[in-house]
Design a protein around this motif. Sequence first.
Motif, PDB file in Angstrom:
ATOM      1  N   VAL A  55       4.618  16.764  -8.089  1.00 10.02           N
ATOM      2  CA  VAL A  55       5.661  17.517  -8.809  1.00 10.02           C
ATOM      3  C   VAL A  55       6.965  17.242  -8.425  1.00 10.02           C
ATOM      4  CG1 VAL A  55       6.431  19.802  -9.765  1.00 10.02           C
ATOM      5  CG2 VAL A  55       3.931  19.422  -9.292  1.00 10.02           C
ATOM      6  N   PHE A  56       7.766  16.727  -9.175  1.00  9.68           N
ATOM      7  CA  PHE A  56       9.029  16.295  -8.960  1.00  9.68           C
ATOM      8  C   PHE A  56      10.377  17.091  -9.436  1.00  9.68           C
ATOM      9  CE2 PHE A  56       6.282  12.647  -8.624  1.00  9.68           C
ATOM     10  CZ  PHE A  56       6.891  11.914  -7.433  1.00  9.68           C
ATOM     11  N   TYR A 163      22.017   8.207  -3.598  1.00 11.97           N
ATOM     12  CA  TYR A 163      21.870   9.518  -3.557  1.00 11.97           C
ATOM     13  C   TYR A 163      21.253  10.144  -4.969  1.00 11.97           C
ATOM     14  CZ  TYR A 163      22.711  14.326  -1.238  1.00 11.97           C
ATOM     15  OH  TYR A 163      22.588  15.383  -0.622  1.00 11.97           O
ATOM     16  N   GLN A 164      20.555   9.401  -5.716  1.00  9.64           N
ATOM     17  CA  GLN A 164      20.022   9.784  -6.892  1.00  9.64           C
ATOM     18  C   GLN A 164      18.535   9.246  -6.804  1.00  9.64           C
ATOM     19  OE1 GLN A 164      21.390  12.002  -8.992  1.00  9.64           O
ATOM     20  NE2 GLN A 164      23.578  11.467  -9.570  1.00  9.64           N
ATOM     21  N   THR A 165      17.595  10.462  -7.331  1.00  3.76           N
ATOM     22  CA  THR A 165      16.145   9.896  -7.379  1.00  3.76           C
ATOM     23  C   THR A 165      15.993   9.120  -8.640  1.00  3.76           C
ATOM     24  OG1 THR A 165      15.170  11.903  -8.672  1.00  3.76           O
ATOM     25  CG2 THR A 165      15.958  12.147  -6.229  1.00  3.76           C
ATOM     26  N   MET A 166      15.060   8.526  -8.998  1.00  5.04           N
ATOM     27  CA  MET A 166      14.581   7.719  -9.864  1.00  5.04           C
ATOM     28  C   MET A 166      14.181   8.861 -11.226  1.00  5.04           C
ATOM     29  SD  MET A 166      10.722   6.429  -9.409  1.00  5.04           S
ATOM     30  CE  MET A 166      10.334   6.108 -11.216  1.00  5.04           C
ATOM     31  N   PHE A 167      14.136  10.074 -10.846  1.00  2.35           N
ATOM     32  CA  PHE A 167      13.726  11.060 -11.860  1.00  2.35           C
ATOM     33  C   PHE A 167      14.715  11.915 -12.278  1.00  2.35           C
ATOM     34  CE2 PHE A 167      10.498  10.574  -8.699  1.00  2.35           C
ATOM     35  CZ  PHE A 167       9.383  10.003  -9.435  1.00  2.35           C
ATOM     36  N   ALA A 168      15.938  11.675 -11.801  1.00  2.00           N
ATOM     37  CA  ALA A 168      17.276  12.344 -11.901  1.00  2.00           C
ATOM     38  C   ALA A 168      17.746  12.458 -13.565  1.00  2.00           C
ATOM     39  CB  ALA A 168      18.697  11.914 -11.120  1.00  2.00           C
ATOM     40  N   ALA A 179      13.432  14.151  -0.746  1.00  2.00           N
ATOM     41  CA  ALA A 179      12.076  13.863  -0.820  1.00  2.00           C
ATOM     42  C   ALA A 179      11.539  12.856  -1.823  1.00  2.00           C
ATOM     43  CB  ALA A 179      11.087  14.927  -0.654  1.00  2.00           C
ATOM     44  N   ALA A 180      12.200  13.026  -2.992  1.00  2.00           N
ATOM     45  CA  ALA A 180      11.992  11.966  -4.066  1.00  2.00           C
ATOM     46  C   ALA A 180      12.816  10.725  -4.111  1.00  2.00           C
ATOM     47  CB  ALA A 180      12.138  12.758  -5.443  1.00  2.00           C
ATOM     48  N   LEU A 181      13.803  10.557  -3.205  1.00  2.00           N
ATOM     49  CA  LEU A 181      14.498   9.448  -2.913  1.00  2.00           C
ATOM     50  C   LEU A 181      13.437   8.172  -2.510  1.00  2.00           C
ATOM     51  CD1 LEU A 181      17.687  10.673  -1.129  1.00  2.00           C
ATOM     52  CD2 LEU A 181      17.592  10.043  -3.658  1.00  2.00           C
ATOM     53  N   HIS A 182      12.320   8.513  -1.983  1.00  2.00           N
ATOM     54  CA  HIS A 182      11.450   7.553  -1.560  1.00  2.00           C
ATOM     55  C   HIS A 182      10.583   6.920  -2.742  1.00  2.00           C
ATOM     56  CE1 HIS A 182      12.134   8.923   2.481  1.00  2.00           C
ATOM     57  NE2 HIS A 182      11.877   9.892   2.165  1.00  2.00           N
ATOM     58  N   PHE A 183      10.714   7.371  -3.881  1.00  2.00           N
ATOM     59  CA  PHE A 183       9.860   6.932  -4.818  1.00  2.00           C
ATOM     60  C   PHE A 183      10.626   5.760  -5.688  1.00  2.00           C
ATOM     61  CE2 PHE A 183       8.057  10.544  -3.411  1.00  2.00           C
ATOM     62  CZ  PHE A 183       6.510  10.499  -3.457  1.00  2.00           C
ATOM     63  N   THR A 184       9.520   4.645  -5.840  1.00  2.00           N
ATOM     64  CA  THR A 184       9.948   3.597  -6.968  1.00  2.00           C
ATOM     65  C   THR A 184       9.196   3.665  -7.951  1.00  2.00           C
ATOM     66  OG1 THR A 184       8.867   2.203  -5.566  1.00  2.00           O
ATOM     67  CG2 THR A 184      10.883   2.546  -4.806  1.00  2.00           C
ATOM     68  N   PRO A 185       9.550   2.654  -9.284  1.00  2.00           N
ATOM     69  CA  PRO A 185       8.759   2.561 -10.209  1.00  2.00           C
ATOM     70  C   PRO A 185       7.228   1.798  -9.746  1.00  2.00           C
ATOM     71  CG  PRO A 185      11.005   2.051 -10.860  1.00  2.00           C
ATOM     72  CD  PRO A 185      10.887   2.293  -9.387  1.00  2.00           C
ATOM     73  N   ALA A 186       7.377   0.935  -8.632  1.00  2.00           N
ATOM     74  CA  ALA A 186       6.182   0.392  -8.214  1.00  2.00           C
ATOM     75  C   ALA A 186       5.135   1.359  -7.671  1.00  2.00           C
ATOM     76  CB  ALA A 186       6.622  -0.736  -7.370  1.00  2.00           C
ATOM     77  N   LEU A 187       5.930   2.108  -6.956  1.00  2.00           N
ATOM     78  CA  LEU A 187       4.861   3.349  -6.126  1.00  2.00           C
ATOM     79  C   LEU A 187       4.360   4.134  -7.210  1.00  2.00           C
ATOM     80  CD1 LEU A 187       3.773   4.786  -3.676  1.00  2.00           C
ATOM     81  CD2 LEU A 187       5.860   5.978  -3.609  1.00  2.00           C
ATOM     82  N   GLY A 245     -10.236  21.261  -9.997  1.00  2.00           N
ATOM     83  CA  GLY A 245     -10.290  20.838  -8.646  1.00  2.00           C
ATOM     84  C   GLY A 245      -9.097  19.962  -8.011  1.00  2.00           C
ATOM     85  N   GLY A 246      -7.924  19.694  -8.685  1.00  2.00           N
ATOM     86  CA  GLY A 246      -7.264  18.896  -8.079  1.00  2.00           C
ATOM     87  C   GLY A 246      -6.096  19.831  -7.353  1.00  2.00           C
ATOM     88  N   ARG A 247      -5.183  19.041  -6.477  1.00  2.00           N
ATOM     89  CA  ARG A 247      -4.300  19.720  -5.843  1.00  2.00           C
ATOM     90  C   ARG A 247      -2.851  19.427  -6.337  1.00  2.00           C
ATOM     91  NH1 ARG A 247      -5.783  17.060   0.110  1.00  2.00           N
ATOM     92  NH2 ARG A 247      -5.675  15.420  -1.218  1.00  2.00           N
ATOM     93  N   VAL A 248      -1.960  20.505  -6.321  1.00  2.00           N
ATOM     94  CA  VAL A 248      -0.847  20.383  -6.562  1.00  2.00           C
ATOM     95  C   VAL A 248       0.324  20.103  -5.548  1.00  2.00           C
ATOM     96  CG1 VAL A 248       1.368  21.725  -7.662  1.00  2.00           C
ATOM     97  CG2 VAL A 248      -0.759  21.936  -8.563  1.00  2.00           C
ATOM     98  N   ILE A 249       0.731  18.924  -5.519  1.00  2.00           N
ATOM     99  CA  ILE A 249       1.787  18.544  -4.228  1.00  2.00           C
ATOM    100  C   ILE A 249       3.121  18.388  -4.575  1.00  2.00           C
ATOM    101  CG2 ILE A 249       1.854  16.662  -2.482  1.00  2.00           C
ATOM    102  CD1 ILE A 249      -0.938  17.831  -2.595  1.00  2.00           C
ATOM    103  N   ALA A 250       3.697  19.319  -4.196  1.00  2.00           N
ATOM    104  CA  ALA A 250       5.320  19.466  -4.310  1.00  2.00           C
ATOM    105  C   ALA A 250       5.880  18.343  -3.612  1.00  2.00           C
ATOM    106  CB  ALA A 250       5.961  20.683  -3.920  1.00  2.00           C
ATOM    107  N   VAL A 251       6.903  17.589  -4.466  1.00  2.00           N
ATOM    108  CA  VAL A 251       7.641  16.663  -3.713  1.00  2.00           C
ATOM    109  C   VAL A 251       9.107  17.240  -3.560  1.00  2.00           C
ATOM    110  CG1 VAL A 251       8.655  14.287  -3.889  1.00  2.00           C
ATOM    111  CG2 VAL A 251       6.479  14.791  -5.066  1.00  2.00           C
ATOM    112  N   GLY A 252       9.270  17.516  -2.197  1.00  2.00           N
ATOM    113  CA  GLY A 252      10.358  18.352  -1.889  1.00  2.00           C
ATOM    114  C   GLY A 252      10.189  19.643  -1.737  1.00  2.00           C
ATOM    115  N   THR A 253      10.906  20.277  -0.954  1.00  2.00           N
ATOM    116  CA  THR A 253      11.032  21.847  -0.685  1.00  2.00           C
ATOM    117  C   THR A 253      11.752  22.299  -1.983  1.00  2.00           C
ATOM    118  OG1 THR A 253      13.291  21.846   0.401  1.00  2.00           O
ATOM    119  CG2 THR A 253      11.232  21.677   1.782  1.00  2.00           C
ATOM    120  N   THR A 254      12.666  21.973  -2.640  1.00  2.00           N
ATOM    121  CA  THR A 254      13.113  22.474  -3.856  1.00  2.00           C
ATOM    122  C   THR A 254      12.052  22.506  -5.014  1.00  2.00           C
ATOM    123  OG1 THR A 254      13.732  20.277  -4.875  1.00  2.00           O
ATOM    124  CG2 THR A 254      15.355  21.337  -3.488  1.00  2.00           C
ATOM    125  N   SER A 255      11.318  21.491  -5.137  1.00  2.00           N
ATOM    126  CA  SER A 255      10.087  21.787  -6.176  1.00  2.00           C
ATOM    127  C   SER A 255       9.070  22.938  -5.681  1.00  2.00           C
ATOM    128  CB  SER A 255       9.284  20.476  -6.134  1.00  2.00           C
ATOM    129  OG  SER A 255      10.017  19.504  -6.591  1.00  2.00           O
TER     130      SER A 255
END
Length: 341
Positions: A55-56, A163-168, A179-187, A245-255
């Motif tokens: 979750v971004f 200083y912008q994430t790909m989701f901005a 935390a979302a700064l690490h994410f790329t389209p390839a990832l 049965g899945g897990r919700v993983i927050a990406v970043g403390t804001t999420s």
Amino acid sequence: MDVGLFDFALPPESIALRPASPRDSARMLVLDGTATRDARVTDLPGALRAGDLLVFNDTRVIPAQLEGRRGDARVGATLHKREGPRRWRAFVRNARRLRDGDTIDFGEGVTAIASDRDDDGSLALDFAGEEPVETLLERAGRMPLPPYIAGKRPTDARDLDDYQTMFAAEPGAVAAPTAALHFTPALMASLEAAGIGHATLTLHVGAGTFLPVKGEDTDQHRMHAEWGRIDAATAERLNAVRAAGGRVIAVGTTSLRLIESASDAAGIVHPFEGDTAIFITPGYRFRGIDGLVTNFHLPRSTLFMLVSALMGRERMQAAYAHAIQTGYRFYSYGDASLLLP
């Protein structure tokens, strides 16, 4: 709790002044149950399970730092939170030189009237004119890098992208959900191929995220409110993932903070729109999330308290000691950790 319990010594050279390139090449410390291992952000698809959901935060950083004058006095302002169409609350440098009703000239035809001083030292700024405030900020503002970076080098053109994430997508933040700064389209493609989904919410991060905990007890700290939204479809999806049965993983403390604000005692996430000032410290029972991707945080900070609540304070102290010893890079442009309690 005693704030000193969350202190640790951090060498200045551990603070990252630029992000990793490419972004997903950053290191990642994985705490999975009782196991700890070193990895890379590109290893994330293998560290999660098919059916998990990341979750971004799709907030977009605005150029929220302004330099101006009130007469002969120099005044700096970091916008914190929108309070109306033309009103923002701001933390102001040299605020003692301002009185209610004073006009600050930020140059480029941008002026604002200061008023309504708060106990925390912040002021309300009412921007003059008819142009949208966002247009004024694009003209006169600059990217609000955290003070531990801005104090070591000036903001430059690279930061406009770094200083912008790909989701901005939703303008309104004065700090990036880093935390979302690490994410790329390839990832993201690799995660999708591994059966790991993603969703977005919006939390407009305020300048209060940089404020230290000044008291000696956590009960003395006042969290600043930030505006967030989780729509009905996103809430439904988060609940469906966990029900399957899945897990919700927050990406970043804001999420994470917004999901927890929207969750009830049974762990059901509800649609949410409004302010949250949730302050998470050890003893808190997490309700809506099952894990967290986050960067490495400041000593004695509310965010180090949050990760200590998730994983245990002694565990996080040991993890941070390992990170420092083995050369992980800290803070907004630094490396990542994956925390799976």
